[in-house]
Design a protein around this motif. Sequence first.
Motif, short mmCIF file in Angstrom:
data_model
loop_
_atom_site.label_atom_id
_atom_site.label_comp_id
_atom_site.label_asym_id
_atom_site.label_seq_id
_atom_site.Cartn_x
_atom_site.Cartn_y
_atom_site.Cartn_z
N UNK A 1 3.96 10.37 -6.86
CA UNK A 1 4.95 10.79 -7.85
C UNK A 1 4.26 11.09 -9.18
N UNK A 2 3.32 10.18 -9.57
CA UNK A 2 2.60 10.38 -10.83
C UNK A 2 1.80 11.68 -10.81
N UNK B 1 3.94 1.60 -1.07
CA UNK B 1 4.61 1.76 -2.37
C UNK B 1 3.65 2.33 -3.41
N UNK B 2 2.42 1.80 -3.44
CA UNK B 2 1.44 2.29 -4.41
C UNK B 2 1.10 3.76 -4.16
N UNK C 1 1.67 -4.57 -8.71
CA UNK C 1 1.35 -4.59 -7.28
C UNK C 1 -0.14 -4.45 -6.98
N UNK D 1 4.00 5.80 -5.45
CA UNK D 1 3.99 5.85 -6.91
C UNK D 1 2.90 6.80 -7.42
N UNK E 1 0.84 -1.20 0.00
CA UNK E 1 0.00 0.00 0.00
C UNK E 1 0.87 1.25 0.00
N UNK F 1 7.54 2.72 -13.48
CA UNK F 1 6.60 2.96 -12.37
C UNK F 1 5.24 2.36 -12.69
N UNK G 1 -7.35 9.85 -12.42
CA UNK G 1 -8.15 8.62 -12.55
C UNK G 1 -9.06 8.71 -13.77
N UNK H 1 -2.14 -6.28 -3.95
CA UNK H 1 -2.49 -5.45 -2.80
C UNK H 1 -3.96 -5.61 -2.43
N UNK I 1 -5.90 13.72 -7.93
CA UNK I 1 -6.05 12.27 -8.06
C UNK I 1 -7.26 11.95 -8.95
#
Lengths: 155, 121
Positions: A59-60, A52-53, B14, A56, A50, B7, A75, B18, A71
């Motif tokens: 960063x995106x 790490x996601x 993942x 990421x 979680x 990335x 999306x 997850x 966000x």
Amino acid sequence: MTTTGKTLAATHATLFLSLVVAILLAMFAPRWVQTEAGAWVVGILALVFVATLLILTSIASFADNIDNNSFSYLLRKSTLDTTFYPWALAAYMGRWFHPVDDLQSPLGVWGPVLLMATTWGMVVLGDVMRRRGKRIWPWLVVSLGFIAGSLTWPA
Amino acid sequence: MLKQRLMIQIGIAMAPITVVLLDVLLVGPDSGNELVQTIRSTGATPFIAWTVALFMGHWFHPVDGLKPVVPEPWNYALFGGLTLLIGILGFWVIDADVFSDWLPTLMVVLGFGAGSLLWPV
């Protein structure tokens, strides 16, 4: 095969492998969490994934060139590139908000396997259609994902 | 560009794992547990289903560049008020026993419609 084609093929292969691992986890991890040590291992793994996601995604969010970046915009924009997010989120909603209490999948243990297979198929189909200049509407992906989640993986 | 692709690959690798890890942790080895009951058949059910679907409608509405049918800021007041009303009715007014099997699905349909019409991104 062009660079874009190779990238797409690599993405599909990565997703396929990830879904296979996810199926295996869905089959075996419920047994692991019955022990304290197993629950700790699964918990720490989940936390790392979680985190790490989230990193990421952050960063995106900062690296793109969209006005009013958020966000939600990312999306929505992602639906132009992949069917993965609307499908996956809707399938998860179908898992929880299906129309019948105590619903059992008519497919038994094959339900999650079919869900993973349809997830992969939907992503590939969306990519193939996009390369031909067409797009599967996000609301249609959501509707189909909800039905798939309800039938194959009801909680 | 290469970093961005890497990335994306890592994220795609993942994400499904997850979801399953979190689901196993939250639901546990048995179905029909407390979390399942809370989400499906308690006073929290309409609110949770509505709110999640509201966001789905917000993100995945049918038309690119869609504007809210009610102008800002009244759209926020409207869907905020509806969300508050659903929360109050579910948690305090309506007895959870009368909630039927299909209520979560109904709230999803209504929430998705509300999110699409009142709060499209």
